[in-house]
Design an enzyme around this catalytic site. Structure first.
Site, PDB file in Angstrom:
ATOM      1  N   LYS A 111       0.874  -1.170   0.000  1.00 10.26           N
ATOM      2  CA  LYS A 111       0.000   0.000   0.000  1.00 10.26           C
ATOM      3  C   LYS A 111       0.916   1.227   0.000  1.00 10.26           C
ATOM      4  CE  LYS A 111      -4.490   0.944   1.876  1.00 10.26           C
ATOM      5  NZ  LYS A 111      -5.119   1.145   0.579  1.00 10.26           N
TER       6      LYS A 111
HETATM    7  N1  PXG Z   1      -7.589  -2.820  -3.242  1.00 15.19           N
HETATM    8  C1  PXG Z   1      -6.961  -1.633  -3.389  1.00 15.19           C
HETATM    9  C2  PXG Z   1      -6.136  -1.401  -4.592  1.00 15.19           C
HETATM   10  C3  PXG Z   1      -7.102  -0.642  -2.419  1.00 15.19           C
HETATM   11  O1  PXG Z   1      -6.465   0.528  -2.556  1.00 15.19           O
HETATM   12  C4  PXG Z   1      -8.560  -2.127  -1.176  1.00 15.19           C
HETATM   13  C5  PXG Z   1      -8.371  -3.070  -2.166  1.00 15.19           C
HETATM   14  C6  PXG Z   1      -9.379  -2.489   0.017  1.00 15.19           C
HETATM   15  O2  PXG Z   1      -8.543  -2.768   1.127  1.00 15.19           O
HETATM   16  P1  PXG Z   1      -9.050  -2.605   2.619  1.00 15.19           P
HETATM   17  O3  PXG Z   1      -7.903  -3.069   3.446  1.00 15.19           O
HETATM   18  O4  PXG Z   1      -9.347  -1.156   2.816  1.00 15.19           O
HETATM   19  O5  PXG Z   1     -10.241  -3.464   2.762  1.00 15.19           O
HETATM   20  C7  PXG Z   1      -7.904  -0.885  -1.274  1.00 15.19           C
HETATM   21  C8  PXG Z   1      -8.050   0.195  -0.257  1.00 15.19           C
HETATM   22  C9  PXG Z   1     -10.246   5.491  -2.705  1.00 15.19           C
HETATM   23  C10 PXG Z   1      -9.291   4.738  -1.843  1.00 15.19           C
HETATM   24  O6  PXG Z   1     -10.293   6.732  -2.644  1.00 15.19           O
HETATM   25  C11 PXG Z   1      -9.442   3.376  -1.687  1.00 15.19           C
HETATM   26  C12 PXG Z   1      -8.533   2.645  -0.901  1.00 15.19           C
HETATM   27  C13 PXG Z   1      -7.474   3.288  -0.319  1.00 15.19           C
HETATM   28  C14 PXG Z   1      -7.325   4.648  -0.497  1.00 15.19           C
HETATM   29  C15 PXG Z   1      -8.235   5.395  -1.262  1.00 15.19           C
HETATM   30  O7  PXG Z   1     -10.974   4.852  -3.466  1.00 15.19           O
HETATM   31  N2  PXG Z   1      -8.796   1.292  -0.794  1.00 15.19           N
END
Ligand code: PXG
Length: 287
Positions: free
Chosen positions: A150
């Site tokens: 991340k």
């Molecule tokens: N895949 C990706 C590529 C992400 O960035 C998730 C899955 C979901 O992961 P979690 O751990 O949150 O269940 C993410 C996280 C946005 C935004 O504005 C989205 C994320 C992070 C930052 C911004 O859409 N999602």
């Protein structure tokens, strides 16, 4: 709004980092998005563990250990008196010269924590379900930039989001470099077929909401699979939904023009959404 910036709380207008910070110059850093519900931080330990895993691979170190970092998150929420919040934790490489070499970064890693609100998609889509498409931009392959990281470099996902937006959609499926379904731009993807819940096994972030949904499914005796997934399998699924901390759980009713199942959020999706709502208000770090 008070923002945590390198050991102190500052006003939003004063929360600034140097233009020489490699987080700004190169996207060289790590982040987490966390939510709190009713004064409970959901899966705080898991988010901090993942942040430190990303930092470990990026070889970024901070003065704070995990316990102290969790405390900073909780203190930021207290300082801003937020009952329900979206928390962004950011760690950058810190200040350096104009070259990309991290060895030449003389500054300490910057640690920033922001607590605010976020809504990703219009509320009505959570009831009706949304329509998404597959976009041409392929998800980074693990040997280049592992989707498990991340990192602050999110251009891969942003390019996909631009393609979705250009076509009039707010979310998109990204395929991996082999053509299998990986995930969406900021969410993981699930399908249900004959009461079996499946989600891609590779090429995607190990989302914390994804892990939670897999646990909830086991609790309600729904069979789960982590598997290679093709677009055809998505098209012929009975149900489809997306998961993410920011998005939470959102039903999908159409993919690339193909109606999914009945064209309405299905029973497994509704059940998982209900359980997720319950668990997020019961479990977590109190503040
Ligand atoms: N895949 C990706 C590529 C992400 O960035 C998730 C899955 C979901 O992961 P979690 O751990 O949150 O269940 C993410 C996280 C946005 C935004 O504005 C989205 C994320 C992070 C930052 C911004 O859409 N999602």
């Amino acid at each position: 709004m008070k923002i945590y910036l390198n050991g102190e709380f500052v006003d939003k207008k004063d929360a600034k980092v140097s233009v020489f910070d490699h987080g700004f110059l190169y996207g060289d850093g790590a982040f987490e998005g966390i939510r709190s519900y009713d004064r409970l931080v959901f899966k705080l330990q898991e988010h901090i563990d993942r942040l430190y895993e990303t930092m470990h691979t990026l070889m970024i170190t901070v003065d704070l250990d995990k316990k102290q970092m969790m405390k900073v998150v909780v203190n930021t929420l207290k300082k801003n008196n937020l009952r329900d919040a979206y928390i962004r934790v950011i760690v950058t490489r810190g200040e350096g010269d104009l070259g990309l070499d991290p060895k030449k970064c003389y500054g300490k890693a910057s640690v920033i924590v922001i607590a605010d609100k976020i809504t990703l998609y219009p509320e009505e889509l959570y009831k009706k379900g949304m329509e998404i498409i597959t976009v041409p931009t392929v998800r980074n392959c693990p040997e280049a930039l592992n989707p498990q990281l991340k990192s602050l470099n999110y251009l891969n996902n942003i390019l996909a989001k631009i393609e979705a937006n250009n076509s009039g959609y707010c979310e998109a499926i990204m395929l991996d470099h082999l053509g299998y379904v990986a995930e969406c731009t900021g969410d993981n993807i699930f399908i249900v077929k004959h009461n079996i819940l499946s989600t891609p096994s590779q090429g995607r972030l190990r989302g914390i909401t994804r892990e939670t949904v897999l646990e909830l499914a086991v609790q309600c005796k729904i069979e789960t699979r982590e598997t290679l997934m093709t677009r055809h399998e998505v098209y012929i699924a009975d149900e489809c939904f997306l998961t993410g901390t920011a998005a939470e759980i959102i039903p999908v009713v159409k993919v690339d023009g193909r109606t999914i199942g009945s064209g309405q959020p299905g029973p497994v999706t509704n059940k998982i959404m209900k359980m997720f709502k319950m668990v997020t208000r019961q479990d977590g770090e109190k503040y």
